[in-house]
Design an enzyme around this catalytic site. Structure first.
Site, mmCIF file in Angstrom:
data_model
loop_
_atom_site.group_PDB
_atom_site.id
_atom_site.type_symbol
_atom_site.label_atom_id
_atom_site.label_comp_id
_atom_site.label_asym_id
_atom_site.label_seq_id
_atom_site.Cartn_x
_atom_site.Cartn_y
_atom_site.Cartn_z
ATOM 1 N N ASP A 50 0.480 -1.452 -0.190
ATOM 2 C CA ASP A 50 -0.028 -0.073 0.230
ATOM 3 C C ASP A 50 0.730 1.268 -0.055
ATOM 4 O OD1 ASP A 50 -2.136 1.566 -0.383
ATOM 5 O OD2 ASP A 50 -2.032 1.575 2.856
ATOM 6 N N ASP A 52 -0.008 5.407 1.226
ATOM 7 C CA ASP A 52 -0.182 5.825 2.370
ATOM 8 C C ASP A 52 -0.291 5.476 3.779
ATOM 9 O OD1 ASP A 52 -1.481 8.644 0.951
ATOM 10 O OD2 ASP A 52 -3.142 6.932 0.142
ATOM 11 N N ASN A 150 -10.677 1.759 11.710
ATOM 12 C CA ASN A 150 -9.259 1.196 11.888
ATOM 13 C C ASN A 150 -7.886 1.535 11.971
ATOM 14 O OD1 ASN A 150 -10.392 -1.189 12.154
ATOM 15 N ND2 ASN A 150 -11.335 -1.188 10.376
ATOM 16 N N LYS A 210 -6.120 17.775 -0.373
ATOM 17 C CA LYS A 210 -4.302 16.596 -1.038
ATOM 18 C C LYS A 210 -2.890 17.343 -1.250
ATOM 19 C CE LYS A 210 -6.531 12.412 -2.037
ATOM 20 N NZ LYS A 210 -6.556 11.158 -2.927
ATOM 21 N N ASN A 246 -5.586 3.164 -2.949
ATOM 22 C CA ASN A 246 -6.379 4.179 -2.853
ATOM 23 C C ASN A 246 -6.474 4.904 -3.435
ATOM 24 O OD1 ASN A 246 -7.741 1.783 -2.479
ATOM 25 N ND2 ASN A 246 -8.893 2.131 -0.554
ATOM 26 N N ARG A 446 -5.278 -12.852 14.769
ATOM 27 C CA ARG A 446 -6.024 -13.413 13.482
ATOM 28 C C ARG A 446 -5.273 -13.143 12.311
ATOM 29 N NH1 ARG A 446 -12.368 -14.559 13.473
ATOM 30 N NH2 ARG A 446 -12.500 -16.492 12.023
#
Length: 566
Positions: A50, A52, A150, A210, A246, A446
């Site tokens: 990824d 960011d 998250n 941004k 993304n 997990r």
């Protein structure tokens, strides 16, 4: 997440040699990778990233403060009271991993089973009684009414939610538990949540924020020389790397160019370090159904739809799906290590849908480790208090009518847990509340095979390294201080032949039981009547030869029919 001063080695392309810790050689904690499940880098050919908060780390807390300020400005622009803009960002307040209840407007810290460890309305911690009123048994389930913070991007969002809700609940009494008074109008938390989320989406999608970050990139992005070091070393080691982000192409290109803006990498095009690049990926959807696929011209940024939906290695794409990526660069099996910061969008989805090995980036890890070490005296006190409670029950059994008074000890336990939690911040630690693991910790255990503060920690391990996990023990396996003489248990020794012979079923017991088992009794009579098979010392069962079953004997099974291995 308040800053804690710890002695950490500065980032450098030079590998820090391992040092002996507790009699075993370990990397310095500031460069260490932590292991939940074994990962053999020898078997990893593909490294996915990824961007960011994985390759590009945003400076804390200045980035969070900027995002919070932009969000408040958007929210006020939607017609909410301008006084909200006077609420300053509190770096001690937010911690990710919390749930937000859109019905009651509360932040919930829960464990892996949904038991509520902490409940906060605005900035106010609710008492056990208040929690019981809203949530019977102090228990919740993960439904659509819950929103989970998250990612690191959610940290300023959580602060934004908390500041706004606290402003309204302290400005005037709540009409009821599910709403607040906004300028004389009753607004439900569900409506307020929708507007808060819209303000955040506007900040991210409008492009103004941004552009602000790009215009002040040195103030908000960490320029870590180990990022290009890691990517070039992967290339030199004949490993394949791919990027799935993304972010859009323009933002991704400018951020990655900045990360490669070091003397030794200035003439290395960052795109050459990746076998395939996907922007606007729309994770987590990318790891399932995917979206329409477009190819991007790196020079102009122009997008063109790919009619056949086929990716090719060495190109830049927007959208698509993980299956198209696998076909393009020849991924098969579990030869992939995917590295990201989003426990759901990056780690959980690629683990559950593709079975890839996963590496979670946890930027707060240095702070969490420092607080954990600092709290060891308090953790020992918790153990002592637990032992004291156990001792008061030591000589009691089911015949005891009186219960010992442990209220004083329980009060000390609560005070100690509170001290531990507050050392991390106003909402406690990321992984624990006292001695209990949070929902976030259970997700990390997990789905993240390995985790670290930064993906660049891989620079300090050879690409042939075998990340081994500590053996996981159940509570009964932690009795290491006992000897066999201490045990007062009924133990069955499978090697005690005399006991085995003593307890074996007798001929009389078997004969009495067989008539009651009609199916087996029928088979036994058929076998006994098969004189030809009996004369050869074997009988035919299911088209195969098998040993005759005799009354009073254990049947002999062919172990080749089943195996513990695939």
């Amino acid at each position: 997440m308040p800053p804690v001063q710890v002695d950490l080695a500065p980032a450098s392309p030079t590998v820090t040699p391992p040092t002996p810790v507790g009699g075993r050689y370990k990397r310095d904690v500031s460069k260490r990778v932590f292991v939940n499940r074994a990962v053999n880098l020898n078997k990893i050919q593909f490294y996915g990233f990824d961007m960011d908060y994985t390759l590009a780390m945003y400076k804390w807390p200045v980035y969070s403060e900027a995002l919070y300020t932009f969000a408040v400005d958007e929210f006020v622009g939607m017609g909410y009271p301008p006084q909200i803009a006077s609420v300053r960002y509190d770096i001690d307040f937010p911690v990710r991993g919390l749930w937000f209840d859109t019905v009651y407007g509360t932040f919930l810290k829960v464990d892996s089973f949904g038991n509520i460890l902490m409940c906060v309305l605005g900035y106010r911690h609710l008492s056990k009684g208040d929690i019981e009123t809203l949530y019977p048994n102090r228990f919740v389930t993960l439904t659509d009414r819950m929103y989970i913070f998250n990612t690191p991007f959610n940290v300023p969002e959580l602060m934004f939610f908390g500041a706004v809700i606290n402003f309204f609940v302290t400005s005037s009494p709540q009409p009821d538990d599910t709403s607040v008074n906004v300028s004389g109008k009753t607004v439900r938390f569900a409506e307020l949540f929708a507007d808060l989320r819209e303000a955040i989406e506007r900040v991210h999608l409008a492009g103004k924020f941004k552009n602000f970050i790009l215009d002040h990139i040195e103030d908000y992005i960490e320029k870590d020389p180990e990022v290009p070091l890691l990517l070039t070393r992967l290339k030199e080691s004949r490993k394949s790397a791919f990027l799935i982000t993304n972010s859009d192409w323009d933002y991704t290109n400018r951020i990655m160019k900045y990360l490669f803006d070091h003397e030794q990498y200035r003439f290395t095009p960052w795109t050459k370090c990746f076998d395939l690049i996907v922007v606007d990926s729309r994770k987590p959807r990318f790891f399932s159904s995917g979206t329409d696929l477009f190819t991007i011209d790196p020079a102009s940024g122009l997008k063109r739809k790919v009619p056949d939906g086929v990716m090719e290695g060495g190109k830049v794409y927007a959208g698509g799906s993980v299956s198209q990526l696998e076909d393009a660069i020849g991924i098969s099996g579990k030869s992939v290590l995917y590295i990201g910061d989003h426990i759901y969008g990056d780690i959980l989805k690629c683990k559950k849908n593709k079975g890839w090995k996963t590496f979670l980036v946890v930027e707060e890890l240095d702070h969490q480790v420092a607080c954990w070490v600092k709290n060891q005296p308090h953790m020992r006190k918790l153990e002592e208090l637990d032992d004291a409670v156990d001792e008061m029950y030591m000589n009691l059994d089911s015949s005891s009518s009186q219960s010992p008074d442990v209220s004083g000890l329980k009060h000390q336990l609560r005070e100690t847990v509170n001290t531990i939690d507050l050392s991390y911040g106003k909402l406690g630690g990321l992984f624990h509340s006292g001695t209990r693991e949070t929902f976030f910790a259970s997700q990390v255990k997990r789905y993240a095979d390995i985790y670290a503060k930064s993906c660049t920690h891989l620079c300090h391990y050879p690409f042939s390294y075998y990340f081994k996990t500590h053996r996981q023990r159940l509570p009964h396996e932690c009795l290491s201080d006992l000897t066999p003489a201490d045990l007062k248990l009924h133990v069955h020794d499978s090697f005690d032949k005399s006991e085995t012979a003593r307890n074996r079923m007798s001929h009389e017991q078997a004969s009495a039981m067989l008539p009651l088992l009609s199916n087996i009794h029928h088979v036994m009579r058929s076998i006994a009547g098969d004189q030809s098979a009996e004369s050869k010392g074997s009988c035919a069962v299911g088209g195969q030869l098998a040993e005759p079953i005799r009354v009073g004997q254990q049947p002999i099974l062919d172990s080749s029919s089943e195996s513990d291995e695939d």
